[in-house]
Design a protein around this motif. Structure first.
Motif, short mmCIF file in Angstrom:
data_model
loop_
_atom_site.label_atom_id
_atom_site.label_comp_id
_atom_site.label_asym_id
_atom_site.label_seq_id
_atom_site.Cartn_x
_atom_site.Cartn_y
_atom_site.Cartn_z
N VAL A 97 85.84 95.99 -25.59
CA VAL A 97 86.75 96.79 -24.76
C VAL A 97 86.48 96.53 -23.28
N ALA A 98 85.21 96.54 -22.92
CA ALA A 98 84.85 96.29 -21.52
C ALA A 98 85.23 94.88 -21.10
N TYR B 97 87.69 93.15 -22.33
CA TYR B 97 89.16 93.13 -22.21
C TYR B 97 89.60 93.72 -20.87
N ARG B 98 88.99 94.82 -20.50
CA ARG B 98 89.35 95.46 -19.23
C ARG B 98 88.99 94.58 -18.03
N ALA B 99 87.93 93.79 -18.20
CA ALA B 99 87.51 92.91 -17.11
C ALA B 99 88.31 91.62 -17.08
N GLY B 100 89.19 91.44 -18.07
CA GLY B 100 90.01 90.23 -18.12
C GLY B 100 89.26 88.99 -18.58
#
Length: 404
Positions: A276-277, A279-282
């Motif tokens: 998840v982290a 993904y959020r960081a791209g």
């Protein structure tokens, strides 16, 4: 200089070897393969039992390869295709023919002797299992021979029913004609499966000689004891270390692209603290498909004669190409040194990092290497976007023609 040699003609067996300035194919690489002075008695080197034990020629892979996210090179799956191979001079120093980290691909010839021996054994085995109804010598199959050995054993153990049953089964035409042919077809299928396993190298033993396999224990196990209670394997183990050292054996394998992708993905996820982290960081997209496939004239297709004059970091900016140069390899070495310095002399962690470097390359490059990868990725993305636009334009033109 370190290079990689493909053993077993297998993309998962690209082993690292250290070569010096004077080393050639004849005095270094070819010595890997003989039985007594090389490694053929200790590990499987040839693709299958149907091949000669020693290669006939050696080539270098000139496929450009993949550029990893850390600025290192990975081998492409087509690296050993015929069109991607260049023949090596057996007597010329390897340092004058190869880039550091380049792949050497042996050429293996089929062994006519091994093939004929195998075919003869299989045909003889097949003959013994011919249906009794058509066999000139019915009842000689291996199962019957085993039953004949068990009959006296059963009688001695006072098992008359079993002995009688075995005596009945070894009689010619005991089974029905349909059963005989069914068993024969199954036998053909069994031989076909065995042949397939051997041809693909799935089953690829060092030797079929049990005694030879037993004696190999002394070469690989220093703890083996002789009759006097002393370590019988110590001298052999020392000899093995001497052989490995003389061959430049490092014991590291280069990863395939899929292995690199999986390992790099897990590394990014762990670094980010979860999917998840990440993904959020791209970072997921890059982690899922890391690296860039290089094109003609790049990577291992860089002109070797320009090794000490070309500039990797200048050419990427001026020509949009990733070429190899001494400047690039010095930068790689400096990156690795910086990473190792972070472990404050912890030998275990330093060795683990070096092993990872030899297998996967660098994961955390400095700004100079990171910029190199970024520029090459931008060029790749531009070409991909242009290709998509051309494809869309072509589709629109076709639709326009159809509407008219």
């Amino acid at each position: 200089m370190e290079i990689y040699v493909r053993l077993n003609a297998d993309v998962e067996h690209d082993y690292a070897f250290q070569v010096s300035n004077e080393d050639t194919i004849n005095n270094k690489i070819r010595k890997i393969f003989p039985s007594k002075t090389g490694l053929a008695d200790l590990m499987v080197l040839r693709p299958s039992i149907f091949h000669e034990k020693e290669p006939s020629k050696f080539y270098k892979s000139i496929h450009p390869g993949y550029l990893s996210e850390g600025g290192c090179l990975m081998f492409h799956y087509d690296a050993d295709n015929e069109e991607n191979l260049g023949e090596l001079n057996d007597s010329k120093p390897l340092i004058d023919q190869l880039w550091p980290g380049q792949l050497v691909v042996p050429e293996w010839r089929l062994s006519k002797k091994n093939i004929w021996v195998y075919v003869t054994i299989m045909l003889a085995w097949l003959y013994t299992d011919l249906p009794d109804a058509v066999s000139p010598t019915p009842g000689i199959c291996l199962t019957n021979q085993l039953s004949k050995l068990l009959i006296p054993v059963a009688k001695r153990m006072d098992l008359p029913d079993i002995a009688a049953k075995l005596e009945q089964e070894i009689q010619a035409n005991y089974s029905s004609l349909v059963a005989q042919w069914l068993f024969f077809v199954m036998h053909i299928f069994k031989i076909a499966v065995i042949t397939l396993f051997l041809k693909l190298g799935i089953a690829n033993p060092i030797s079929f000689n049990p005694y030879k396999l037993w004696t190999l224990r002394d070469m690989t196990s220093p703890s083996a004891k002789n009759n006097n209670g002393k370590s019988a394997g110590s001298n052999s183990a020392t000899d093995l270390k001497t052989i490995l050292r003389s061959l430049g054996w490092i014991g590291a394998k280069r990863a395939t692209y899929d292995d690199y992708q999986t390992n790099y993905y897990n590394y990014v996820i762990d670094k980010m603290g979860g999917a998840v982290a990440a993904y959020r960081a791209g970072a997921i997209r890059k982690a899922a498909a890391p690296g860039i496939q290089l094109e003609a004239g790049e990577g291992f297709q860089s002109p070797l004669e320009n090794r000490f004059t070309a500039s990797t970091f200048t050419v990427i900016k001026t020509e949009g190409k990733f070429i190899l140069s001494e400047e690039y390899f010095v930068e790689l070495e400096n990156n690795l040194k910086k990473i190792l310095e972070e472990y404050d002399g912890d030998i275990g962690q330093m060795n683990a990092e070096i092993r990872r470097f030899r297998r996967f390359g660098i994961y955390e490059p400095d700004e100079k290497l990171a910029t190199l990868v970024k520029l090459r990725r931008e060029i790749s993305d531009e070409k991909e976007n242009a290709s998509k636009k051309d494809a869309i334009s072509g589709i629109k033109k076709n639709d326009s023609k159809k509407s008219k």
